[in-house]
Write an enzyme that holds these catalytic residues in place. Structure first.
Site, PDB file in Angstrom:
ATOM      1  CG  ASN A 130      -6.824  21.442   6.930  1.00  0.00           C
ATOM      2  OD1 ASN A 130      -7.438  21.805   7.938  1.00  0.00           O
ATOM      3  ND2 ASN A 130      -6.994  20.254   6.396  1.00  0.00           N
TER       4      ASN A 130
ATOM      5  N   GLY B 198      -8.361  25.738   8.101  1.00  0.00           N
ATOM      6  CA  GLY B 198      -9.257  24.594   7.955  1.00  0.00           C
ATOM      7  C   GLY B 198      -9.601  24.372   6.494  1.00  0.00           C
TER       8      GLY B 198
ATOM      9  CE  LYS C 205     -24.381  23.233   7.034  1.00  0.00           C
ATOM     10  NZ  LYS C 205     -23.531  24.387   7.331  1.00  0.00           N
TER      11      LYS C 205
ATOM     12  N   GLY D 112     -12.116  21.773   5.719  1.00  0.00           N
ATOM     13  CA  GLY D 112     -13.277  20.878   5.752  1.00  0.00           C
ATOM     14  C   GLY D 112     -14.495  21.574   5.176  1.00  0.00           C
TER      15      GLY D 112
HETATM   16  P1  ATR Z   1     -16.513  21.089   9.130  1.00  0.00           P
HETATM   17  O1  ATR Z   1     -17.621  20.651   8.232  1.00  0.00           O
HETATM   18  O2  ATR Z   1     -16.974  21.732  10.412  1.00  0.00           O
HETATM   19  O3  ATR Z   1     -15.472  21.900   8.436  1.00  0.00           O
HETATM   20  P2  ATR Z   1     -14.827  18.809   8.913  1.00  0.00           P
HETATM   21  O4  ATR Z   1     -15.137  18.692   7.472  1.00  0.00           O
HETATM   22  O5  ATR Z   1     -14.726  17.571   9.748  1.00  0.00           O
HETATM   23  O6  ATR Z   1     -15.877  19.719   9.662  1.00  0.00           O
HETATM   24  O7  ATR Z   1     -13.470  19.656   9.057  1.00  0.00           O
HETATM   25  C1  ATR Z   1     -12.935  19.981  10.285  1.00  0.00           C
HETATM   26  C2  ATR Z   1     -11.741  20.885  10.043  1.00  0.00           C
HETATM   27  O8  ATR Z   1     -11.153  21.222  11.315  1.00  0.00           O
HETATM   28  C3  ATR Z   1     -10.635  20.254   9.230  1.00  0.00           C
HETATM   29  O9  ATR Z   1      -9.982  21.269   8.510  1.00  0.00           O
HETATM   30  C4  ATR Z   1      -9.739  19.674  10.324  1.00  0.00           C
HETATM   31  O10 ATR Z   1      -8.409  19.445   9.931  1.00  0.00           O
HETATM   32  P3  ATR Z   1      -8.030  18.071   9.150  1.00  0.00           P
HETATM   33  O11 ATR Z   1      -8.491  18.273   7.728  1.00  0.00           O
HETATM   34  O12 ATR Z   1      -6.565  17.981   9.276  1.00  0.00           O
HETATM   35  O13 ATR Z   1      -8.774  16.972   9.865  1.00  0.00           O
HETATM   36  C5  ATR Z   1      -9.789  20.782  11.337  1.00  0.00           C
HETATM   37  N1  ATR Z   1      -9.474  20.398  12.728  1.00  0.00           N
HETATM   38  C6  ATR Z   1     -10.260  19.741  13.591  1.00  0.00           C
HETATM   39  N2  ATR Z   1      -9.646  19.604  14.786  1.00  0.00           N
HETATM   40  C7  ATR Z   1      -8.433  20.206  14.678  1.00  0.00           C
HETATM   41  C8  ATR Z   1      -7.348  20.413  15.568  1.00  0.00           C
HETATM   42  N3  ATR Z   1      -7.386  19.978  16.809  1.00  0.00           N
HETATM   43  N4  ATR Z   1      -6.255  21.087  15.111  1.00  0.00           N
HETATM   44  C9  ATR Z   1      -6.222  21.541  13.843  1.00  0.00           C
HETATM   45  N5  ATR Z   1      -7.226  21.375  12.943  1.00  0.00           N
HETATM   46  C10 ATR Z   1      -8.317  20.724  13.354  1.00  0.00           C
END
Ligand code: ATR
Length: 284
Positions: free
Chosen positions: A154, A130, A69, A132
């Site tokens: 986040n 989140g 994306k 991301g």
């Molecule tokens: P996406 O495109 O699906 O949003 P991404 O850009 O990799 O994927 O973002 C993943 C999100 O999930 C982020 O907000 C991430 O937190 P960080 O910014 O701190 O990495 C969050 N995330 C993933 N695993 C997590 C976990 N176990 N606990 C809390 N937040 C998590």
């Protein structure tokens, strides 16, 4: 004989995608003559694959999914405002030689909440978890629904602050918009709606938020979906949330909005959501 207009979803991996089934249903329902398939682009060959696709005049549009994306966003000539803010594109089409990018994810979430589930967003206090790609796609469309407050949190706090800051900067007239970034351990009060836009349900991790944020009136929405209830929703149900929804409806609604962008016709989504939900139920 005229060739059928061609559409596809492009990603890697892609064989699991439900998009061909959804768009084929929409096309039948609205009497649109089109074909919709999948394209698995090589991880290092996304842009070339898109250019080759649009080199053929019968190829009209692509949906873009993980992990492309952001690359789709980067290669567009023109962007819709919602794609520009999301910095991600899930819908591509060519118009007079110009490659356009749109993002229908946020609209999909809002329509699933409001239309399919009669959940009010206006005037409600919302927690968005989140910062991301998934969160960036839905932030502005949620704000456009006028919640009383949107709190973004986040694991990496700086990313939440950056997203809220960018929203306030870009939408100048909303400089006092009711949205804040808050650290996970500083969240207070309760929420009417909690939306999980993290990928934590993939790993089955326990949500990093306090259970006191949920009341018996709280609606929880996990943007993920799967065969079983997501781990986030299992946890939220155990905390006594009023309703726990997953992202299947959002998947169908973002597709419907892409279909509308391409074809100018709004498909009806209810039967499609029901059909996919039944299939998931039967496969258990
Ligand atoms: P996406 O495109 O699906 O949003 P991404 O850009 O990799 O994927 O973002 C993943 C999100 O999930 C982020 O907000 C991430 O937190 P960080 O910014 O701190 O990495 C969050 N995330 C993933 N695993 C997590 C976990 N176990 N606990 C809390 N937040 C998590």
């Amino acid at each position: 004989m005229a060739t059928l207009d061609q559409y596809a979803v492009i990603g890697n991996p892609i064989s699991h995608s439900k998009s061909p089934e959804i768009h084929t249903l929409f096309a039948k329902q609205t009497n649109q003559a089109l074909a919709y398939t999948t394209i698995e682009a090589p991880l290092d060959g996304f842009m070339g694959t898109v250019k080759n696709f649009f080199a053929e005049p019968q190829n009209k549009g692509l949906n873009v999914t993980v992990p492309f994306k952001e690359q789709a966003f980067a290669m567009c000539d023109e962007l819709s405002p919602r794609a520009a803010f999301a910095e991600a594109v899930n819908t591509l089409y060519m118009q007079n030689g110009v490659l356009w990018g749109d993002n229908t994810d946020g609209c999909g979430l809002v329509n699933d909440l409001r239309q399919n589930n009669a959940i009010k967003i206006a005037g409600r206090r919302i927690l968005l978890l989140g910062a991301g790609g998934a969160s960036k796609g839905v932030f502005q469309p949620l704000m456009a629904e006028s919640p009383s407050e949107l709190v973004l949190t986040n694991r990496t706090a700086a990313k939440a602050e950056a997203l809220v800051g960018r929203y306030k900067e870009k939408f100048v007239k909303n400089a006092n918009a009711p949205c804040i970034a808050e650290n996970l351990d500083a969240l207070n009060g309760t929420f009417d709606l909690i939306i999980n836009a993290t990928s934590m349900s993939l790993s089955g991790d326990a949500p990093p938020i306090a259970r006191r944020l949920i009341t018996q009136h709280t609606v929880v929405y996990d943007m993920m979906y799967g065969k079983e209830q997501t781990s986030f929703n299992v946890w939220a149900s155990a905390q006594g949330a009023a309703l726990c929804l997953d992202g299947l409806g959002m998947l169908v609604e973002q597709a419907a909005e892409a279909f509308r962008v391409w074809r100018g016709i709004q498909p009806c989504t209810k039967s499609c959501v029901e059909r996919l939900a039944n299939k998931i139920e039967e496969s258990r």
